[in-house]
Scaffold this active site. Structure first.
Site, PDB file in Angstrom:
ATOM      1  N   LYS A 213       9.314   4.492   8.905  1.00  0.00           N
ATOM      2  CA  LYS A 213       9.879   3.410   8.449  1.00  0.00           C
ATOM      3  C   LYS A 213      11.199   3.778   7.226  1.00  0.00           C
ATOM      4  CE  LYS A 213       8.482   0.268   5.152  1.00  0.00           C
ATOM      5  NZ  LYS A 213       7.641  -1.516   5.245  1.00  0.00           N
ATOM      6  N   ARG A 215      13.519   1.853   4.209  1.00  0.00           N
ATOM      7  CA  ARG A 215      13.879   0.565   3.059  1.00  0.00           C
ATOM      8  C   ARG A 215      14.066   0.689   3.120  1.00  0.00           C
ATOM      9  NH1 ARG A 215      11.067  -4.062   3.411  1.00  0.00           N
ATOM     10  NH2 ARG A 215       8.713  -3.722   3.317  1.00  0.00           N
ATOM     11  N   ASP A 239      -1.733  -4.540   8.992  1.00  0.00           N
ATOM     12  CA  ASP A 239      -0.348  -4.417   7.463  1.00  0.00           C
ATOM     13  C   ASP A 239      -1.283  -6.187   6.551  1.00  0.00           C
ATOM     14  OD1 ASP A 239       1.482  -3.977   5.570  1.00  0.00           O
ATOM     15  OD2 ASP A 239       3.128  -4.653   6.894  1.00  0.00           O
ATOM     16  N   THR A 247       9.575  -5.884   8.584  1.00  0.00           N
ATOM     17  CA  THR A 247       9.294  -5.037   8.925  1.00  0.00           C
ATOM     18  C   THR A 247       8.363  -4.547  10.504  1.00  0.00           C
ATOM     19  OG1 THR A 247       8.802  -4.361   6.791  1.00  0.00           O
ATOM     20  CG2 THR A 247       6.492  -3.364   7.997  1.00  0.00           C
TER      21      THR A 247
HETATM   22  C1  R5P Z   1       5.600  -3.278   2.928  1.00  0.00           C
HETATM   23  O1  R5P Z   1       5.078  -1.716   1.984  1.00  0.00           O
HETATM   24  C2  R5P Z   1       4.216  -3.975   3.293  1.00  0.00           C
HETATM   25  O2  R5P Z   1       2.847  -3.147   3.380  1.00  0.00           O
HETATM   26  C3  R5P Z   1       4.368  -5.259   3.959  1.00  0.00           C
HETATM   27  O3  R5P Z   1       4.637  -4.782   5.396  1.00  0.00           O
HETATM   28  C4  R5P Z   1       6.032  -5.473   3.405  1.00  0.00           C
HETATM   29  O4  R5P Z   1       6.219  -6.065   2.038  1.00  0.00           O
HETATM   30  C5  R5P Z   1       6.371  -6.515   4.409  1.00  0.00           C
HETATM   31  O5  R5P Z   1       7.171  -7.467   4.529  1.00  0.00           O
HETATM   32  P1  R5P Z   1       8.651  -7.673   5.006  1.00  0.00           P
HETATM   33  O6  R5P Z   1       7.763  -8.832   6.297  1.00  0.00           O
HETATM   34  O7  R5P Z   1       9.876  -8.935   4.537  1.00  0.00           O
HETATM   35  O8  R5P Z   1       8.834  -6.735   5.674  1.00  0.00           O
END
Ligand code: R5P
Length: 326
Positions: A213, A215, A239, A247
């Site tokens: 990924k 960011r 997650d 994500t």
């Molecule tokens: C990232 O390191 C976390 O584990 C989550 O994947 C992330 O915070 C999810 O955020 P979002 O839903 O805004 O992509």
């Protein structure tokens, strides 16, 4: 001095019919629903703090029950609006201190600011650490949270900050509905791979994979490559949280593109900010399981794809063992 009620509790500990008079549990506004599920499972008196507001928005707190010299379990998830939940929690803690509580264990199913666990750039605070320090100063002896974002903050507060692992508990509930041994367990980023590998062992998943990924800034994720074989497989993405679902949806698209058969998701904290629900409802995701660490909004409860698993049973087991240690 040993109180007669403490002796009764000691003799009958574990027996649900004997309420402990040396403990009391209460919750702030953000965890009322979870408390209504947790409290009937416990043999502890429940206090009901009165939380009102001054005209300018300041909280006014009053706890009418007697908690002097008792161990208080204070439940308050710092769910959105995160800052409001923190402020209420600080004041509840101070009320406990003013009323001579023996000690206070703060139970925060979701620890707001946990993603900001290090200095992101010059001039940034270490926000997660700052929140824990304020809670300690306000009177928290222990702070429990569930599936913390990373181990980084934990290591800064040994003996004070404790992580309650929910993902095994969630796996037990989910495996009543799905044969997890037929799934590949996927992390949406490299950072979550260790979590996925641990979960795969527990659930006997067929294998693991992760997604590379990128960011560019907070809440904006781009899935690059799938590392591992997912073709023709049933996938479970694991997650710690779903915030904007950026994500997640990027990961799902990549997995489908790589031939995944179907994709379901397990995340401990369902924040569902901004357009997360639309993204999920309009995606090929088959099913999402989240806990009630964040009180589910009406639209979350209405989504046909989202199922909530209550943490009440998990919290009960930790509270019971903490009481039995006295
Ligand atoms: C990232 O390191 C976390 O584990 C989550 O994947 C992330 O915070 C999810 O955020 P979002 O839903 O805004 O992509």
């Amino acid at each position: 001095m040993i109180h007669i009620n403490n002796i009764i509790h000691f003799l009958f500990k574990g027996c649900a019919m004997v309420p402990s008079s040396s403990h009391i549990i209460m919750s702030g506004s953000s965890s009322q629903d979870l408390m209504s599920k947790l409290s009937p499972l416990l043999s502890i008196e429940q206090a009901r703090p009165l939380v009102s507001r001054f005209a300018d928005g300041e909280f006014q707190i009053e706890i009418k029950e007697n908690y002097s010299n008792k161990k208080v379990f204070l439940l308050q998830s710092t769910a959105p609006p995160v800052n409001e939940a923190y402020m209420e929690l600080f004041l509840l803690l101070d009320a406990c201190k003013q009323g001579q509580a023996k000690e206070v264990v703060v139970i925060m199913p979701y620890l707001g600011y946990s993603r900001q666990d290090r200095k992101l750039q010059e001039g940034s605070p270490i926000s997660a650490r700052c929140m824990i320090q304020i809670l300690k100063t306000a009177g928290a002896k222990e702070i429990w949270t569930v599936d913390i974002h990373s181990e980084h903050t934990l290591s800064a507060f040994p003996g004070t900050l404790k992580n309650l692992e929910a993902q095994d508990f969630l796996a037990d509930e989910i495996s009543k509905q799905v044969n997890l041994s037929e799934c590949i367990c996927v992390s949406p980023d490299l950072g979550g791979l260790a979590r996925v590998q641990k979960w795969a062992k527990k659930t006997s998943c067929q294998g693991t994979a992760y997604i590379e990924k990128e960011r560019s800034k907070p809440n904006e994720a781009k899935a690059l490559e799938v590392q591992g074989s997912v073709k023709g497989k049933n996938i479970i993405i694991l997650d710690d949280m779903i915030d904007t679902a950026g994500t997640l949806v990027a990961a799902v698209d990549k997995l489908i593109l790589n031939g995944a058969k179907d994709v379901s998701v397990v995340a401990t904290h369902g924040l569902f900010s901004k357009t997360a629900l639309d993204r999920i409802n309009n995606s090929p995701i088959k099913q999402v399981w989240v806990s009630d660490s964040i009180p589910p909004k009406k639209e979350v409860l209405e989504s046909k794809k989202i199922q909530i698993i209550s943490l009440a049973g998990l919290l009960k087991s930790y509270i019971d063992s903490s009481m039995n240690k006295m």
